[in-house]
Enzyme design. Structure first.
Site, PDB file in Angstrom:
ATOM      1  CB  SER A 134      54.312  80.814  67.350  1.00  0.00           C
ATOM      2  OG  SER A 134      54.276  79.710  66.908  1.00  0.00           O
ATOM      3  CG  ASP A 172      52.257  85.615  67.318  1.00  0.00           C
ATOM      4  OD1 ASP A 172      52.114  86.337  67.518  1.00  0.00           O
ATOM      5  OD2 ASP A 172      52.391  84.943  66.280  1.00  0.00           O
ATOM      6  CG  HIS A 173      49.170  85.162  70.055  1.00  0.00           C
ATOM      7  ND1 HIS A 173      48.638  85.790  70.384  1.00  0.00           N
ATOM      8  CD2 HIS A 173      49.771  85.311  68.734  1.00  0.00           C
ATOM      9  CE1 HIS A 173      48.124  85.953  69.465  1.00  0.00           C
ATOM     10  NE2 HIS A 173      47.922  85.459  68.386  1.00  0.00           N
ATOM     11  CG  HIS A 195      45.539  83.625  64.543  1.00  0.00           C
ATOM     12  ND1 HIS A 195      45.059  83.298  65.535  1.00  0.00           N
ATOM     13  CD2 HIS A 195      46.370  85.042  64.363  1.00  0.00           C
ATOM     14  CE1 HIS A 195      46.249  84.510  66.660  1.00  0.00           C
ATOM     15  NE2 HIS A 195      46.471  85.521  66.037  1.00  0.00           N
ATOM     16  N   GLY A 196      44.710  82.145  60.555  1.00  0.00           N
ATOM     17  CA  GLY A 196      43.871  81.248  59.359  1.00  0.00           C
ATOM     18  C   GLY A 196      43.186  82.055  58.245  1.00  0.00           C
ATOM     19  CG  HIS A 236      47.467  89.703  66.146  1.00  0.00           C
ATOM     20  ND1 HIS A 236      48.005  88.653  66.710  1.00  0.00           N
ATOM     21  CD2 HIS A 236      47.702  90.175  66.714  1.00  0.00           C
ATOM     22  CE1 HIS A 236      49.037  88.921  67.225  1.00  0.00           C
ATOM     23  NE2 HIS A 236      48.858  90.014  67.701  1.00  0.00           N
ATOM     24  CG  ASN A 243      50.991  90.394  64.158  1.00  0.00           C
ATOM     25  OD1 ASN A 243      51.599  90.803  63.428  1.00  0.00           O
ATOM     26  ND2 ASN A 243      50.257  89.332  64.714  1.00  0.00           N
ATOM     27  CG  ASN A 295      52.217  81.997  60.204  1.00  0.00           C
ATOM     28  OD1 ASN A 295      53.475  81.856  59.737  1.00  0.00           O
ATOM     29  ND2 ASN A 295      51.501  80.903  61.319  1.00  0.00           N
ATOM     30  CB  THR A 296      47.441  81.659  56.899  1.00  0.00           C
ATOM     31  OG1 THR A 296      47.485  81.238  58.573  1.00  0.00           O
ATOM     32  CG2 THR A 296      47.270  80.270  56.531  1.00  0.00           C
TER      33      THR A 296
HETATM   34  P1  13P Z   1      47.731  84.341  60.127  1.00  0.00           P
HETATM   35  O1  13P Z   1      48.120  83.075  60.168  1.00  0.00           O
HETATM   36  O2  13P Z   1      46.171  84.817  59.780  1.00  0.00           O
HETATM   37  O3  13P Z   1      48.188  85.517  58.576  1.00  0.00           O
HETATM   38  O4  13P Z   1      48.064  85.397  61.839  1.00  0.00           O
HETATM   39  C1  13P Z   1      49.185  86.089  61.094  1.00  0.00           C
HETATM   40  C2  13P Z   1      49.396  86.117  62.915  1.00  0.00           C
HETATM   41  O5  13P Z   1      48.277  86.787  63.438  1.00  0.00           O
HETATM   42  C3  13P Z   1      50.123  86.130  64.126  1.00  0.00           C
HETATM   43  O6  13P Z   1      49.866  85.862  65.445  1.00  0.00           O
END
Ligand code: 13P
Length: 284
Positions: A50, A82-83, A180-181, A208, A230, A232-233
């Site tokens: 990101s 990303d984004h 996200h999250g 996402h 995707n 991340n969290t």
């Molecule tokens: P999460 O953090 O919910 O897994 O989403 C990650 C994401 O979509 C990154 O663009």
């Protein structure tokens, strides 16, 4: 192996009904854990970065770490913005060595999103770099990007199809109910929207907000045409919980390696479980 464009594996993912994970890189330990898991399971993967992570790590370190992982593992790895919020950021990343970029024009009007995305695709294609576009707005919080769930709007299938036809993106993120999250309850994913869009265009749909999505919903999304997911969290949570546990266990620790080693191990387990879930093992 040098870093590759997502076209190295996404067309095969869509055809053979598996998804390639985009695992976000937030620091060196994330990068190492993701590579270690993928190496063990022989999976292609995408390092998502990101703009916030880019600021934190610095663009030179980011590219150098990803290139080192590709060289060491021999796996097909894409380094993906990303984004990305502007043409300029996308070009800065491409010039620095990114092999893939996302241009997120979802906050613009539909026509403006098409116009801006087209510019990124034209420049990126000339460099052999793949492009992800976004339509509809995905809720939740990621770095400085925050979208109230009430303002999140689902993508309209007809618009998504036209968006692909006009821009020629290599994969398309559409808002289908994930965020996200972590989720408070369960997400309400619109598989019908994924199916309608994915069956009308040759490229895969991107999901996402992959953290916390129940396994059966992941399977249904892939069956409907998702080829990139995707995450991340879940890695951030695993990392921080392992660090917290190590520090709670021994309040005298001062060597970061003592708590970063269990953090890295925890992330290896998360990424391995996602690769197995997404069906991308042995696809490298
Ligand atoms: P999460 O953090 O919910 O897994 O989403 C990650 C994401 O979509 C990154 O663009």
């Amino acid at each position: 192996m040098p870093l590759v464009s997502m076209n190295e594996f996404l067309p095969r993912a869509k055809a053979n009904k598996f998804a390639v994970g985009q695992f976000n890189m937030n620091n060196l330990e994330f990068a190492q854990a993701i590579m270690e898991a993928a190496e063990e399971l022989k999976s292609p993967f995408i390092y998502g970065v990101s703009e916030g992570a880019l600021k934190y790590m610095g663009i030179e370190f980011t590219v150098a770490i990803a290139e080192a992982a590709a060289k060491k593992s021999g796996l097909p790895i894409a380094l993906h913005l990303d984004h990305g919020s502007s043409f300029e950021v996308a070009m800065k990343c491409i010039r620095a060595g990114f092999s893939s970029v996302m241009f997120d024009g979802s906050h613009h009007s539909f026509e403006e999103n098409i116009r801006l995305t087209k510019e990124v695709v034209k420049a990126a294609r000339a460099m052999g770099v793949s492009v992800e576009g976004e339509l509809g707005t995905i809720g939740g919080v990621e770095d400085d990007l925050s979208v109230d769930e009430a303002d999140a709007s689902l993508a309209k299938p007809e618009e998504a199809i036209r968006f692909y036809e006009e821009t020629g993106v290599d994969c398309l993120a559409i808002a289908v109910g994930t965020a996200h999250g972590m989720y408070a309850g369960e997400p309400n994913i619109r598989f019908d929207i994924i199916e309608k869009v994915a069956s009308a265009i040759p490229i895969p749909v991107v999901l996402h907000g992959g953290s916390g999505v129940p396994d059966d919903m992941i399977f249904k999304s892939i069956a409907a045409g998702v080829g990139k997911i995707n995450v991340n969290t879940e890695n951030q949570v695993a990392c921080t919980e392992a660090i917290r546990e190590a520090l709670n266990k021994d309040g005298k620790i001062y060597d970061p390696r003592k708590y970063l080693t269990p953090a890295r191990k925890a992330m290896v387990e998360v990424v391995k479980s996602k690769i197995l879930l997404f069906g991308s093992s042995n696809q490298a």
